[in-house]
Scaffold this motif. Structure first.
Motif, PDB file in Angstrom:
ATOM      1  N   ASP A  17       0.811  -1.211   0.000  1.00  0.00           N
ATOM      2  CA  ASP A  17       0.000   0.000   0.000  1.00  0.00           C
ATOM      3  C   ASP A  17       0.851   1.270   0.000  1.00  0.00           C
ATOM      4  OD1 ASP A  17      -2.121  -1.673   0.023  1.00  0.00           O
ATOM      5  OD2 ASP A  17      -2.756  -1.256   2.090  1.00  0.00           O
ATOM      6  N   LEU A 390      -7.029   0.888  -3.769  1.00  0.00           N
ATOM      7  CA  LEU A 390      -6.440   1.360  -2.526  1.00  0.00           C
ATOM      8  C   LEU A 390      -7.179   2.592  -2.014  1.00  0.00           C
ATOM      9  CD1 LEU A 390      -4.110   1.138  -0.463  1.00  0.00           C
ATOM     10  CD2 LEU A 390      -2.775   2.602  -1.984  1.00  0.00           C
ATOM     11  N   ASP A 393     -10.632   1.595  -0.714  1.00  0.00           N
ATOM     12  CA  ASP A 393     -10.580   1.014   0.628  1.00  0.00           C
ATOM     13  C   ASP A 393     -10.356   2.085   1.684  1.00  0.00           C
ATOM     14  OD1 ASP A 393     -10.923  -1.438  -0.531  1.00  0.00           O
ATOM     15  OD2 ASP A 393      -8.778  -1.942  -0.544  1.00  0.00           O
TER      16      ASP A 393
END
Length: 505
Positions: A17, A390, A393
């Motif tokens: 990430d 990403l 989320d």
């Protein structure tokens, strides 16, 4: 509905990430720095930015190239055709004098306090098929002439005209920004068009006539005489202008609007030298209502398709027919064909001249098409690398509304780069995964939220800022007080409209 390549089942990289966040930030920063500081063309900046993003994210070179070129191809196929067809309609509208006829008809029937409202309405109407820059070139001479004729403060007329053009350019297809957002998010074009028009009405009113009435007291702009070209020397004592601009009223020289202004938009400033060889003919301006119907036909067809999806049974004959004629490419193609007759042949153009006008409308949009295409490639690398998921989320964990996130990202990119198109492309690519969690109206509103953010505070890094400054003869400070603030009002009021509709739908 226009669709772009879907994200792969698995991201193109196994980066963590933190690495993806750094890659996204560096990729976007590269685009911003290249455009704003290095003055690199946005087309090249987006290509290089995608490369930076892919390298930092650890994407294999061949996979990065495949992802980028796939995004470019799908974007051109979905959006490029519509931009080209819209430009053809706009070209015929400009070359035939149809836009001038619409403006003259409406403005001549109103006066006094109603003039700013009329200018906003006219700008919104002709702004449907015309790019913002072309609309400015067409409308500014009219605004200057009307201000001179009526003694109404220039900003009181100019701001409503600019607001009408800008709102339509940012929120309503077939303009490039809305189309890119719709494509990236897989939004329903007809629904987005309808909701965009609902938001556009109060936005134009507040940012146009209302704000124009206020700012005209603080920006006492004078009519720049140098931007009111005349052909008096050429016309002689008995000379008269051609077409609608040649009808002087109340002792005002009707040739203040030259053929260069009305028939050859996009030359940079009024009266600039142009090559109009092959277009000499006995012009007769298109009639008012045929011109209006031509402009509105694609919009009506796309709206009818959206209505059919809500009111008619799926699979019925009427529903199938509306699905076909309301498909964006079919609707715009119908508009081009109708424009060939109502704005071409009826205006005295020969078949060769109509073909020349249609062909001549394409080169000016080449840069826009390339920027949009490269933006589609940049967006696809963002999505395929897993950056979009990403962000989705992170937004879910932060309980941040997709509408707010889309607007904020677009605002940031817009202020940094000065490009509404780059802002729209980047924001849409980042929040695209969030669209899967929304219903049809929600996705349409997300596209509009991004469009609103892409209009926020135009300043010195935006070409439109300098276009307005030069055409209205303003100082940099006056342009910021008027144009930049107007753009900010459009962005904020439009986004508030999006939030209101989100509560109602």
């Amino acid at each position: 509905m226009i669709t772009l390549l879907a994200a792969p089942a698995e991201p193109l990289t196994d980066a963590g990430d933190a690495q993806l966040i750094v890659a996204a930030l560096l990729g976007i920063a590269a685009v911003v720095v290249l455009i704003a500081w290095a003055k690199v063309h946005p087309f090249l900046a987006l290509i290089l930015g995608a490369g930076v993003l892919g390298v930092v994210a650890g994407v294999a070179p061949e996979a990065m190239i495949t992802s980028f070129t796939g995004g470019v191809g799908s974007t051109v196929g979905g959006v490029g055709l519509l931009i080209a067809l819209g430009a053809m309609i706009g070209g015929l509208l400009a070359e035939s004098g149809g836009a001038d006829g619409i403006v003259t008809r409406i403005v001549d029937r109103v006066s006094g306090k109603a003039l700013p409202w009329a200018m906003a309405g006219v700008a919104a109407l002709i702004g449907l098929p015309l790019f913002f820059e072309v609309g400015v070139v067409l409308l500014v001479p009219i605004v200057l002439l009307v201000a001179k004729r009526t003694d109404v403060p220039l900003m009181k007329l100019g701001i409503p005209a600019l607001a009408g053009l800008s709102v339509l350019h940012g929120l309503v297809p077939p303009h490039p920004g809305p189309l890119v957002a719709i494509s990236s998010l897989n939004a329903d074009l007809g629904l987005t068009l309808g909701l965009g028009l609902l938001i556009a009405i109060p936005t134009v009113i507040i940012a146009g006539p209302v704000f124009g009435n206020i700012i005209s007291r603080y920006v006492p702009a004078t009519i720049p005489e140098s931007l009111l070209p005349t052909r008096a020397a050429a016309a002689g004592a008995g000379g008269s202008g051609r077409g609608p601009a040649g009808r002087g009223q109340d002792g005002v020289d009707g040739d203040l609007l030259t053929d260069d202004d009305l028939l050859n938009p996009g030359t940079g400033r009024p009266g600039a030298p142009v090559d109009d060889s092959g277009t000499e003919t006995a012009r007769r301006g298109p009639r008012f209502w045929p011109a209006v119907i031509t402009v509105l036909l694609p919009v009506v067809l796309m709206l009818l398709r959206a209505v059919g999806e809500l009111a008619l049974t799926e699979g019925s004959t009427g529903r199938k027919a509306l699905d076909i004629v309301g498909t964006p490419i079919v609707a715009l193609l119908a508009g081009v064909i109708l424009a060939m007759f109502t704005l071409g042949y009826q205006a005295g153009f020969s078949r060769t001249q109509v073909s020349s006008v249609l062909g001549g409308s394409l080169p000016p949009i080449a840069g826009i098409l390339l920027i949009v295409a490269a933006g589609g490639g940049f967006k696809q690398v963002l999505v395929d690398a897993g950056v979009g998921n990403l962000v989705a989320d992170a937004a879910a964990n932060a309980n941040l509304s997709p509408l707010v996130l889309g607007w904020l990202v677009a605002v940031g990119i817009r202020v940094a780069t000065g490009s509404a198109t780059v802002a729209t492309i980047t924001a849409a690519g980042i929040v695209a995964p969030l669209a899967a969690t929304l219903d049809r109206p929600g996705v349409a509103l997300l596209a509009l939220a991004i469009g609103c953010g892409s209009l926020f505070f135009s300043h010195v890094n935006d070409a439109g800022f300098w276009l307005v400054k030069e055409y209205f003869g303003l100082t940099v400070g006056q342009t910021i007080k008027s144009w930049s603030v107007m753009e900010t009002i459009i962005s904020v009021v439009g986004f508030l409209g999006v939030l209101v509709l989100d509560l109602l739908l």
